[in-house]
Design a protein around this motif. Structure first.
Motif, short mmCIF file in Angstrom:
data_model
loop_
_atom_site.label_atom_id
_atom_site.label_comp_id
_atom_site.label_asym_id
_atom_site.label_seq_id
_atom_site.Cartn_x
_atom_site.Cartn_y
_atom_site.Cartn_z
N THR A 192 0.83 -1.19 0.00
CA THR A 192 0.00 0.00 0.00
C THR A 192 0.87 1.24 0.00
O THR A 192 1.76 1.39 0.85
CB THR A 192 -0.92 0.03 1.23
N ILE A 218 0.86 5.31 0.46
CA ILE A 218 0.06 6.33 1.13
C ILE A 218 0.62 7.69 0.77
O ILE A 218 1.79 7.99 1.05
CB ILE A 218 0.10 6.13 2.66
N ALA A 228 -1.40 8.52 -5.00
CA ALA A 228 -0.97 7.19 -4.55
C ALA A 228 -1.05 6.17 -5.67
O ALA A 228 -0.31 5.18 -5.67
CB ALA A 228 -1.81 6.75 -3.36
N ARG A 241 -4.72 6.63 -1.16
CA ARG A 241 -4.19 5.28 -0.85
C ARG A 241 -4.35 4.38 -2.07
O ARG A 241 -5.37 4.43 -2.76
CB ARG A 241 -4.92 4.65 0.33
N CYS A 242 -3.33 3.57 -2.29
CA CYS A 242 -3.40 2.61 -3.39
C CYS A 242 -2.75 1.31 -2.93
O CYS A 242 -1.62 1.31 -2.43
CB CYS A 242 -2.68 3.15 -4.63
N THR A 243 -3.50 0.21 -3.05
CA THR A 243 -3.02 -1.10 -2.59
C THR A 243 -2.95 -2.07 -3.75
O THR A 243 -3.93 -2.26 -4.48
CB THR A 243 -3.95 -1.68 -1.51
N THR A 249 5.36 -0.98 8.19
CA THR A 249 5.10 0.39 7.77
C THR A 249 6.38 1.20 7.85
O THR A 249 7.20 1.00 8.76
CB THR A 249 4.03 1.06 8.65
#
Length: 504
Positions: free
Chosen positions: A6, A8, A17, A52-54, A173
């Motif tokens: 992910t 952020i 993102a 956000r991109c996952t 993280t």
């Protein structure tokens, strides 16, 4: 098995993102399938917004392919080839899929977002099932700049009295380059499990060094990682550790330690460079030394305590330096330097500028007189304090080059390394580590006794409270030769705490 990545977007950032798709070379708007010898994988995006991109990599294992794998059998479990955790836990199988699916991203290549690919960005990695204890996961990932959350998984949620399993749910993280994050997973997933699904041969050494180039040399557990990644095969482990030693600016002691087998119980925490640093400290140190040499017009240079040749390479390939002499007490280190520099394959004009010479820095050598400059890069802290006076006489009194560049760790900066215990030194072979006042006192005394002027430069980012990680002294000859004997003046106070090692 599953892994998610992910991105952020920080507040005020000039990129969405969803640019993660450019870095991974996988379009967020499509689902992509990939075939492997052990199964099939799929990349898709559960979320893709500007904030956000996952990206998710889901791997479905082929059980028949697993049975054919020679490394899944076990002497103490006759059904292990049929009953195992490989379809579920993040092991070398997932690492193999990562290496194939995200090959371009691991190289850090991105035509559309080259600047973003080269930068650290806020990331979150999720691995729902990892076959390792939370402590071991933290030990491997925390030194790389990750905040680790590892939650043990129950053996069976329906029967809590059975306790915890050997698996945990992991979330990482931190602000890390995407290429580094993927290369770390590629190397460390099989290390966590301690087992690989394919035959380990010498080509695995190249894979390890290539994937870990940006972070493995500075990892405090690089020996442990190397052994487990290479299946504890002694020949391959020795080869890999010897290659990793190329990044260490230390003389014989570290080179010898690096290529020997090290017991896991004897491994101590060491310093690691921050993952977000623009350049490793070792690189900044070499650049600072080269700059100092050019500032004083040093074209004919002595590299004293050259070890495996970390400084010799940039000296040799910079035409500014017309003559280079590498000196080390270890014949083994000099042989290693010659191999690393490929002297047998270099053009004659290039190789003729370099001489490798065995010798002790605490004894005088008439052949070392008359050079423009000498370098003692991360050397003096490896010398026993009572022998520093002899080194001083041999270098400043007998060889007496026009300038001398000395670098050494700044002990005050050690508190900024979270993995270095209080009172411990950065490297197991260090005899002492000086504060800035201690180093200044020693250097000023040397300069006064031998007719040099000395100035000081920080190397690396300067902390307002504790200074830079490395301190550099530049001595410039300012007076005629002064007849002298080895000084008996006491050196600044030294540490006598237990020794540990530093990833330099």
């Amino acid at each position: 098995m599953l892994v998610t990545i992910t991105a952020i977007r920080p507040e005020g950032a000039g990129w969405p993102a969803t640019d993660l798709g450019y870095l991974l070379a996988k379009n967020p708007a499509t689902v992509q399938d990939f075939s492997h010898g052990f199964g099939r994988s799929r990349v898709f995006y559960p979320e893709a917004t500007e904030a956000r991109c996952t990206a998710a990599l889901y791997l479905e294992i082929d059980p028949i392919g697993l049975i054919k794998s020679r490394n899944l059998s076990s002497a103490d479990f006759s059904l292990s080839q049929y009953v195992n955790d490989r379809p579920y836990a993040a092991t070398s199988l997932l690492a193999g899929a990562i290496g194939q699916v995200f090959r371009t991203a691991i190289r850090g290549a991105s035509k559309e977002r080259a600047e973003l690919a080269a930068s650290a960005m806020p990331l979150e990695l999720r691995l729902p099932v990892v076959p390792a204890s939370p402590e071991f996961v933290t030990r491997l990932f925390a030194p790389l700049g990750w905040e680790v959350t590892a939650t043990p998984l129950a053996l069976d949620p329906a029967f809590p009295e059975w306790g915890e399993s050997r698996y945990c749910d992991v979330t990482l993280t931190g602000e890390v380059r995407v290429s580094d994050a993927l290369s770390q997973l590629y190397v460390l997933l099989p290390v966590l499990d301690g087992s690989k699904h394919y035959w380990i041969d010498p080509s695995e050494v190249e894979k390890l060094l290539r994937a870990g180039e940006a972070w493995l040399p500075g990892h405090p557990d690089r020996e442990l990682i190397t052994r487990r990644y290479l299946g504890r095969r002694p020949t391959l482990v020795r080869s890999a550790l010897a290659r990793l030693a190329e990044s260490d600016e230390v003389p014989e002691a570290e080179l010898d330690n690096a290529v020997d087998e090290v017991d896991e119980a004897d491994e101590a925490p060491t310093v690691t460079e921050a993952a977000s640093a623009p350049a490793p400290l070792a690189t900044l140190r070499r650049e600072a030394v080269l700059t100092a040499l050019k500032d004083v017009g040093g074209r004919r240079v002595l590299d004293l305590g050259c070890g495996g040749g970390a400084l010799l390479r940039p000296l040799l390939h910079d035409r500014y330096f017309t003559e280079i002499v590498g000196v080390d007490v270890s014949a083994r280190a000099l042989q290693y330097a010659a191999r690393k520099l490929h002297l047998d394959r270099q053009p004659a004009a290039l190789a003729s500028r370099l001489t490798l010479k065995q010798g002790s820095l605490t004894y005088t050598d008439a052949a070392l007189k008359g050079y423009d400059a000498a370098v003692l890069m991360e050397v003096i802290e490896h010398v026993d304090p009572p022998r520093l006076a002899s080194l001083e006489h041999a270098v400043f009194g007998a060889a007496r080059p026009g300038a001398v560049v000395v670098t050494t760790p700044n002990a005050e900066y050690n508190v900024r390394y979270p993995t270095l215990e209080a009172g411990r030194m950065r490297h197991r072979d260090h005899r002492f580590e000086w504060t800035r006042p201690e180093f200044a006192a020693w250097a000023t005394g040397v300069a006064e006794r031998h007719g040099y002027a000395v100035s000081f430069r920080p190397v690396g980012d300067v902390d307002p409270e504790v200074g830079a990680s490395t301190q550099l002294a530049l001595f410039v000859l300012s007076a005629p030769a002064i007849p002298s004997m080895p000084s008996t003046q006491s050196t600044p106070s030294t540490q006598s705490t237990p020794l540990s090692k530093e990833a330099k």
